[in-house]
Write an enzyme that holds these catalytic residues in place. Structure first.
Site, PDB file in Angstrom:
ATOM      1  CG  ASP A   1      -2.634   0.936   0.743  1.00 27.95           C
ATOM      2  OD1 ASP A   1      -1.931   1.464   1.073  1.00 27.95           O
ATOM      3  OD2 ASP A   1      -3.713   0.230   0.777  1.00 27.95           O
TER       4      ASP A   1
ATOM      5  CG  HIS B   1      -0.537   1.947  -3.109  1.00 26.85           C
ATOM      6  ND1 HIS B   1      -2.523   1.566  -2.978  1.00 26.85           N
ATOM      7  CD2 HIS B   1      -0.169   0.202  -4.333  1.00 26.85           C
ATOM      8  CE1 HIS B   1      -2.290  -0.016  -2.722  1.00 26.85           C
ATOM      9  NE2 HIS B   1      -1.089  -0.311  -3.904  1.00 26.85           N
TER      10      HIS B   1
END
Ligand SMILES: *[C@@H]1O[C@H](CO)[C@@H](O)[C@H](O)[C@H]1NC(C)=O
Ligand SMILES: *[C@@H]1O[C@H](CO)[C@@H](O)[C@H](O)[C@H]1NC(C)=O
Ligand SMILES: *[C@@H]1O[C@H](CO)[C@@H](O)[C@H](O)[C@H]1NC(C)=O
Ligand SMILES: *[C@@H]1O[C@H](CO)[C@@H](O)[C@H](O)[C@H]1NC(C)=O
Ligand SMILES: *[C@@H]1O[C@H](CO)[C@@H](O)[C@H](O)[C@H]1NC(C)=O
Ligand SMILES: *[C@@H]1O[C@H](CO)[C@@H](O)[C@H](O)[C@H]1NC(C)=O
Ligand SMILES: *[C@@H]1O[C@H](CO)[C@@H](O)[C@H](O)[C@H]1NC(C)=O
Ligand SMILES: *[C@@H]1O[C@H](CO)[C@@H](O)[C@H](O)[C@H]1NC(C)=O
Ligand SMILES: *[C@@H]1O[C@H](CO)[C@@H](O)[C@H](O)[C@H]1NC(C)=O
Length: 498
Positions: free
Chosen positions: A220, A243
């Site tokens: 993430d 991310h």
């Protein structure tokens, strides 16, 4: 040797002993007889007992976990303590694989109400998250069980985390809440790119947090910032997979504090979904983001290198027609080089209710590595204050170097950005435990998401887009709503600002 000299020497030696602060650092080895920790066994009790002694010690102390592998069901180290403590972990601590076996429902290792803590030693905190990622249904089930953060700091000041590895956390690796003056130095954060909700470092309601010389590869966000964060600095960080580094998501709660003063410098993003990002919810509460500076950044194979998204809305569960109320200003993106895997390398989707102001882009040198058109940029509701050393395609059609007299209102092309990769099915954490300390529940957040569903909107795909001249744009998609949005999104800022 002369007897007198001997006496003098002895006395001096005793004097030195007497005045040496022998207690300057007290040493608590969890494998000593007193605590009884042994490699390949669970040391939860040994570690907590050592902590109790260290915390009560009026002198600085070190808790030592030697090399070796140890089980740890969970430990929350609570202050206030009498003197600084160093937790020196040379070994590997392993969490139970089953989430339900971790002592606390949301924290594997926690530190609370502490000053002057040092976490060091070159060791590893292995969250053994693989099972938890498979079971993670937090995106659909509000009673989900996969929320165990590897290491939490709540209400902790003047602390250093150095030479520590966080591995395969079940949920976030590090969560920093209500802390002041925390430095991560030479940390390593590792989980597979497809692990779920494993944000590297999430920081909220904290000031003076530095992350330096650190490598983050996870499933993430590498670093994400919640509200109430200021004076943050991230330097010499590598991020990927992951991310990217994200300010936000913001605007999801009432009474959020501003995010101000963030310097992200000398960071490399390698094969990340996003690079430099700011995101806020549409239909949001108010908020303020300012003084954010991304500088000296290298993008390697990044999907969305530069992105401000004020319509961030995973799973389309929010109402994008209502604009974000979070005001973004004084943001710079300087000296950013490298490669983008999508043509839309610079993407500013700002709120038409509170447009982005004073945004600087300079020295942007990105190339598109694919074959679906040419590199481009998209800018809605943004007032670009400085555009220097940026190609026209990446500056939303503005000539560069920019100067008021020479900036030409470039006739916009209208295109449906088919290669938008901010997909509708993002699997990022929505609520997570981002903006809350341990155990604060997220029902408010969920309500926001659940009640604001609506028909799927394709509005975000209809934007004023600028691209290299021979990029064929797809027209014929205009609906009345889109035209209104276009007028709002482009012509107003054009007349008002350029
Ligand atoms: C940390 O610093 C804040 C602000 O200076 C202070 O209010 C708080 O009491 C400190 N925390 C501890 C555990 O001393
Ligand atoms: C921040 O914390 C470190 C480590 O305890 C300390 O050495 C330093 O003086 C603190 N800085 C400030 C500004 O308080
Ligand atoms: C990062 O590493 C550099 C060079 O090794 C060092 O000068 C700097 O102090 C480190 N940063 C921090 C915050 O420790
Ligand atoms: C940058 O960080 C890496 C660790 O990720 C470290 O090995 C290197 O020495 C750092 N470089 C500088 C100049 O601080
Ligand atoms: C910047 O980051 C790169 C890659 O992480 C590193 O090799 C370099 O030493 C860093 N430079 C500084 C000044 O920190
Ligand atoms: C990016 O990551 C790949 C694979 O992990 C690695 O081989 C490559 O050296 C990295 N590139 C940079 C510039 O860090
Ligand atoms: C580029 O990034 C994607 C993930 O976005 C990854 O699957 C792919 O292997 C990367 N390619 C290279 C050459 O590193
Ligand atoms: C943005 O910067 C300008 C000038 O540099 C300053 O006057 C203004 O107060 C800043 N805005 C915010 C919200 O910090
Ligand atoms: C323009 O940007 C490129 C790439 O970021 C940089 O290498 C170059 O030095 C910049 N030139 C000027 C005049 O700023």
């Amino acid at each position: 040797m002369d007897q007198k000299l001997m006496n003098v020497l002895t006395i001096s030696f005793l004097l030195v002993l007497a005045f040496t602060p022998v207690h300057s650092s007290v040493f608590f080895d969890v494998t000593s007889a007193k605590y009884g920790g042994k490699p390949n066994t669970d040391i939860t009790k040994a570690l907590l007992n050592a902590w109790t002694d260290a915390c009560a010690s009026p002198w600085e102390s070190t808790i030592y976990v030697p090399k070796g592998t140890y089980g740890l069901k969970g430990a929350i180290f609570v202050g206030h303590c009498k003197a600084p403590i160093e937790l020196q972990v040379e070994g590997t601590l392993q969490a139970p694989e089953e989430t339900g076996q971790v002592t606390s429902p949301d924290t594997w290792v926690g530190f609370r109400y502490l000053n002057r803590l040092t976490l060091s030693g070159g060791g590893t905190f292995d969250g053994r998250g693989a099972l938890s990622w498979k079971q993670n249904d937090c995106n659909t089930n509000k009673n989900c069980k996969s929320r165990v953060v590897n290491i939490r700091f709540d209400f902790v000041n003047d602390t250093i985390i150095k030479d520590i590895t966080s591995l395969d956390s079940k949920n976030f690796h590090f969560n920093v809440f209500a802390c002041n003056n925390i430095t991560f130095q030479h940390a390593t954060i590792t989980a597979p790119g497809d692990s779920v909700n494993t944000d590297g470092i999430h920081i909220a309601r904290s000031t003076m947090v530095t992350v330096a010389n650190t490598s983050i590869g996870t499933g993430d966000d590498c670093i994400s910032l919640g509200d109430g964060t200021s004076q943050l600095k991230f330097t010499n960080v590598t991020c990927g997979p992951g991310h990217g580094i994200s300010i936000g998501s913001l605007g999801g709660h009432r009474d959020e504090q501003p995010v101000t003063g963030v310097i992200i410098k000398n960071v490399t993003f390698n094969s990340t979904q996003n690079g430099a990002r700011i995101k806020t919810w549409p239909a949001s509460y108010g908020g303020l983001v300012s003084d954010i500076h991304y500088e000296d950044i290298i993008m390697v194979n990044v999907s969305n290198p530069i992105i401000i998204d004020q319509e961030y809305c995973p799973w389309n569960l929010c109402n994008k027609k209502i604009p974000s109320k979070v005001k973004i200003s004084n943001v710079s993106f300087k000296n950013i080089k490298g490669t983008s895997t999508t043509p839309l390398a610079v993407n500013f989707i700002c709120s038409w209710s509170v447009p982005c102001e004073n945004v600087e882009i300079s020295g942007i040198d990105l190339t598109y590595t694919g074959h679906k058109g040419f590199i481009s940029s998209q800018c809605s509701n943004v007032k670009l204050a400085t555009i220097a050393n940026v190609t026209k395609a990446l500056a939303c059609g503005n000539y560069s170097p920019a100067s008021k007299n020479h900036t030409e209102a470039h006739s916009p092309e209208i295109s449906r950005s088919e290669n938008q990769t901010v997909s509708k099915n993002q699997t990022e954490t929505v609520a997570g435990n981002r903006n809350e300390p341990a155990r604060v529940d997220q029902r408010k957040y969920r309500r926001l998401l659940m009640t604001s569903s609506g028909p799927e909107s394709d509005d975000r795909f209809l934007r004023v887009t600028s691209s290299a001249p021979n990029n064929r744009s797809t027209c014929g998609w205009l609906q009345p709503r889109a035209i209104v949005q276009l007028l709002r999104g482009f012509w107003l800022p054009l007349h008002g600002w350029f």
